[in-house]
Design an enzyme around this catalytic site. Sequence first.
Site, PDB file in Angstrom:
ATOM      1  N   GLU A 172     -29.049  38.911 -74.986  1.00  0.00           N
ATOM      2  CA  GLU A 172     -28.134  39.756 -73.969  1.00  0.00           C
ATOM      3  C   GLU A 172     -27.733  40.962 -74.672  1.00  0.00           C
ATOM      4  O   GLU A 172     -26.808  41.279 -75.006  1.00  0.00           O
ATOM      5  CB  GLU A 172     -26.796  38.804 -74.234  1.00  0.00           C
ATOM      6  CG  GLU A 172     -27.106  37.496 -73.501  1.00  0.00           C
ATOM      7  CD  GLU A 172     -25.733  36.773 -72.905  1.00  0.00           C
ATOM      8  OE1 GLU A 172     -24.621  37.068 -73.794  1.00  0.00           O
ATOM      9  OE2 GLU A 172     -25.723  35.592 -72.261  1.00  0.00           O
ATOM     10  N   GLU A 291     -29.903  30.169 -70.451  1.00  0.00           N
ATOM     11  CA  GLU A 291     -28.641  29.952 -70.893  1.00  0.00           C
ATOM     12  C   GLU A 291     -28.207  29.481 -69.312  1.00  0.00           C
ATOM     13  O   GLU A 291     -27.985  30.624 -68.820  1.00  0.00           O
ATOM     14  CB  GLU A 291     -27.739  30.960 -71.427  1.00  0.00           C
ATOM     15  CG  GLU A 291     -28.099  31.207 -73.040  1.00  0.00           C
ATOM     16  CD  GLU A 291     -27.073  31.954 -73.708  1.00  0.00           C
ATOM     17  OE1 GLU A 291     -26.062  32.120 -73.413  1.00  0.00           O
ATOM     18  OE2 GLU A 291     -27.607  32.717 -74.557  1.00  0.00           O
TER      19      GLU A 291
HETATM   20  O1  AHR Z   1     -23.771  30.191 -75.272  1.00  0.00           O
HETATM   21  C1  AHR Z   1     -22.687  30.861 -75.661  1.00  0.00           C
HETATM   22  C2  AHR Z   1     -23.101  32.369 -75.518  1.00  0.00           C
HETATM   23  O2  AHR Z   1     -22.909  32.699 -74.150  1.00  0.00           O
HETATM   24  C3  AHR Z   1     -24.257  32.662 -76.235  1.00  0.00           C
HETATM   25  O3  AHR Z   1     -24.071  32.852 -77.720  1.00  0.00           O
HETATM   26  C4  AHR Z   1     -24.448  34.202 -75.668  1.00  0.00           C
HETATM   27  O4  AHR Z   1     -25.985  34.517 -75.384  1.00  0.00           O
HETATM   28  C5  AHR Z   1     -23.764  34.171 -74.184  1.00  0.00           C
HETATM   29  O5  AHR Z   1     -23.023  34.899 -74.080  1.00  0.00           O
END
Ligand code: AHR
Length: 499
Positions: A172, A291
Amino acid sequence: KTATFIAHPEFEVGAVDPRLFGSFIENLGRAVYGGVYEPGHPSADDQGFRQDVIELVRELNVPIVRYPGGNFVSGYNWEDGVGPLADRPRRLELAWRTIETNAVGTNEFVDWARKANTEVMMAVNLGTRGADAARNLVEYCNHPGGTAWSDLRVKHGYKDPHKIKTWCLGNEMDGPWQICSKTAEEYGRAAAEAGKLMKWVDPTIELVACGSSSSNMPSFPAWESTVLDHTYEHVDFISLHQYYGNKDNSLPSFLARSVDMERFIKTVTSTCDFVKAKKRSKKTMNLSFDEWNVWFHSNNADAELAPWQIAPPQLEDIYTFEDALVVGLMLIALLRNADRVKMGCLAQLVNVIAPIMTVNGGGIWRQTIFYPFAHASQYGRGVALDLRIQSPAYETTDLGDIPYIDAVATMNPEDESISIFAVSRAQGEPFTLEGDLRSFAGYEVTDHIVLAHSDPKATNTLANPDNVVPHCGCSNTRFEDGRLTSLLTPLSWNVIRLE
Ligand code: AHR
């Protein structure tokens, strides 16, 4: 009310890469400490790994687990987590404002992954660090021996290389919350050079470049275009991240989020193909949705936590039945795009926005979202089939018309079974699902698994772990002369199996 579909082998979307059913463990909250690792717990093995957790991870059937972050990785010195435990430093962890003891690091996680029957998807730090630390980590993990870093691994007790195949180039990096976030130009150059060196160390690895942190980012999708301009020939995947919540408590709108997810996938796919065309490249970029989940229940509690604790209870969403439906719908969206989305990570796996919850020193339970994921991972292998589903729809303000019934199928060439995954977004009344399966002569329905509950807010807890559990809905389903008729319970996740 009726929804119809046609299942035909020619409506093949693409092969399902088993890594579509991956998950994620970050050094965050109680994911590692209290989840994966708890020396002294009655079920802990000689390395301190909780066997009860390993058993449920195996049951979930997760082929790959991303590690160690997440936001955590952007401040992580991987060298802190290898070698004798007594020498490992305690550090201020800036992403989540905790203390990191480094009791678990790369080698322990690789050991844990083997025990849990899964592989590691390793992320490197492109926040505070860069190409040098990244290529050293690849050398430490994957080079057989005879160099400083690979011999250090041997000295640490790991004679054989870990052979980690899938690597993420940071996390990210577009987000202002990220440790050392970057512009698309800065990140694109850094990722291209780091990736180039990592592949020079081990040409067999596959690389994932960071896409946007979500489709809501103002720089989406220009970020993808710029990053791929720099990295296209070096990387194999671009990542997507997306979380949804029901903060407004509007169930129809919440259940519509998977349509948003699918549009996100289509836009990233188009952006990849635009860059491919610009570069006259022969290579097709694949997507890693590394994610995805529901995440909102714990936001207020997290804001109250005192900083600089070791393994505090962060991001501990307790999932409702309606969350399980959204997870089921997101799985359907992933499968329907299996031609391009080759990897996925349910974020995360244990305690932190997770299907598996533990109590420190105590028990364990399966959250509601455990079930659709476990079913999709167990049965959603082989090739994905688009079902040309036709369903009455309802209106939403931001996403237009949303079909009450969504479904996708997979055909597994290994046992020639067919699995139909369907969600009813309808409240109050059952829908009839009618399917034309005349192309699959000789098949019989062998199972109809249903996850349903009269209360959308129902949860599982340690005290009541079987409140939301699947049951058999076989009496609702008939199959005659190639025509399937199934009565779908209002608000339900369904898996219809044919062999
Ligand atoms: O999964 C929790 C968080 O969400 C992770 O660390 C990040 O990559 C995202 O913002």
